[in-house]
Design an enzyme around this catalytic site. Structure first.
Site, PDB file in Angstrom:
ATOM      1  N   GLU A 190      25.336   5.084  19.606  1.00  0.00           N
ATOM      2  CA  GLU A 190      24.635   5.008  20.889  1.00  0.00           C
ATOM      3  C   GLU A 190      25.548   4.598  22.028  1.00  0.00           C
ATOM      4  O   GLU A 190      25.214   4.778  23.208  1.00  0.00           O
ATOM      5  CB  GLU A 190      23.433   4.054  20.797  1.00  0.00           C
ATOM      6  CG  GLU A 190      23.756   2.570  20.785  1.00  0.00           C
ATOM      7  CD  GLU A 190      24.127   2.024  19.424  1.00  0.00           C
ATOM      8  OE1 GLU A 190      24.188   0.789  19.264  1.00  0.00           O
ATOM      9  OE2 GLU A 190      24.363   2.837  18.494  1.00  0.00           O
ATOM     10  N   HIS A 243      28.203   2.258  15.884  1.00  0.00           N
ATOM     11  CA  HIS A 243      27.192   2.354  16.941  1.00  0.00           C
ATOM     12  C   HIS A 243      27.377   3.630  17.770  1.00  0.00           C
ATOM     13  O   HIS A 243      27.966   3.606  18.848  1.00  0.00           O
ATOM     14  CB  HIS A 243      27.267   1.135  17.859  1.00  0.00           C
ATOM     15  CG  HIS A 243      26.709  -0.111  17.255  1.00  0.00           C
ATOM     16  ND1 HIS A 243      25.416  -0.541  17.494  1.00  0.00           N
ATOM     17  CD2 HIS A 243      27.254  -1.013  16.408  1.00  0.00           C
ATOM     18  CE1 HIS A 243      25.202  -1.662  16.824  1.00  0.00           C
ATOM     19  NE2 HIS A 243      26.298  -1.980  16.162  1.00  0.00           N
ATOM     20  N   CYS A 299      24.075   0.376  12.145  1.00  0.00           N
ATOM     21  CA  CYS A 299      24.577  -0.984  11.923  1.00  0.00           C
ATOM     22  C   CYS A 299      23.644  -1.778  11.006  1.00  0.00           C
ATOM     23  O   CYS A 299      23.590  -1.533   9.814  1.00  0.00           O
ATOM     24  CB  CYS A 299      24.833  -1.676  13.249  1.00  0.00           C
ATOM     25  SG  CYS A 299      25.879  -3.156  13.073  1.00  0.00           S
TER      26      CYS A 299
END
Length: 237
Positions: A215, A213, A108
């Site tokens: 994660e 993202h 990001c």
């Protein structure tokens, strides 16, 4: 075998001047076999060099907007909260990292600051500065673990090799994105209307950055877990 030490760029709460790290990054790095280490926000040049010498790889995490002065622009009316201290940390540490050719992974804000540091620019606000051929949600309308749009992965790129996919379902939490690509970087994925979603540095041992993202996606999407695993593997001492 020792696990690689992964340096993570810290989140900065500008209202309190505290730094912190989101568990989603810590868990993703740990699950991939690395030991996450949150970097300090304020650090001397000497200590910064020691950190780069000691750590095995670096994750440029998400976070606030980047000061437009860093890429030669006045502040757009829709620019949001900034952290000049974090801008300075990341702009200062990247040359030291690249001098040693240590692995770099950006997420990001990470893709944006890496592009700027290497000579590119960003859209300060894509809704007002970028023309979409078709509407797509780039500001996540639901839980971060649920994909909201797709990206096309370019063939013969590191990203395609790691994921084994020609398209990916991704989440999206940003209002800024790459505008002019840094000369040394190449695009490895785009969203609708050719908005850049991933870049890499050809010839560098491991340099990959994505706008979404992973994660928040790696537990359910093997291709997103593969991004962290490839990064951590590249960091093995």
């Amino acid at each position: 075998m020792s696990k690689p030490l992964i340096g993570l760029m810290p989140y900065h709460d500008t209202s309190t001047n505290d730094i912190y790290m989101r568990n989603s990054y810590l868990r993703a790095v740990s699950a991939a076999g690395g030991i996450p280490v949150t970097l300090p926000l304020e650090v001397s040049e000497k200590d910064l060099k020691q950190l780069v010498d000691t750590l095995d790889g670096f994750l440029f995490t998400g976070g606030p907007d980047i000061h437009p002065f860093l890429f030669g622009e006045e502040t757009h009316p829709k620019c949001r909260n900034l952290s000049p201290a974090r801008d300075s940390l990341e702009m200062d540490i990247l040359p030291l990292i690249m001098e040693q050719e240590k692995p770099v992974f950006g997420v990001c804000r990470g893709i944006q600051i890496l592009n700027i540091a290497l000579g590119g620019t960003i859209y300060q606000d894509i809704d007002s500065q970028f023309e979409f051929d078709a509407p797509a949600a780039h500001d996540q309308p639901f839980d971060f673990s649920i994909p909201c749009h797709t990206v096309d992965v370019y063939p013969n790129t590191m990203l395609s090799e790691i994921t084994g996919q020609s398209s990916l379902m991704v989440n999206s939490m940003h209002h800024q994105a790459i505008r002019n690509l840094a000369p040394c970087l190449e695009v490895s994925a785009c969203a609708s209307s050719h908005l850049i979603e991933a870049v890499e540095y050809p010839g560098y041992p491991f340099f990959l950055a994505v706008q979404w993202h992973p994660e928040h996606l790696w537990k359910k999407q093997p291709e997103e877990r593969a991004l962290f695993e490839a990064f951590v593997k590249a960091c093995l001492p």
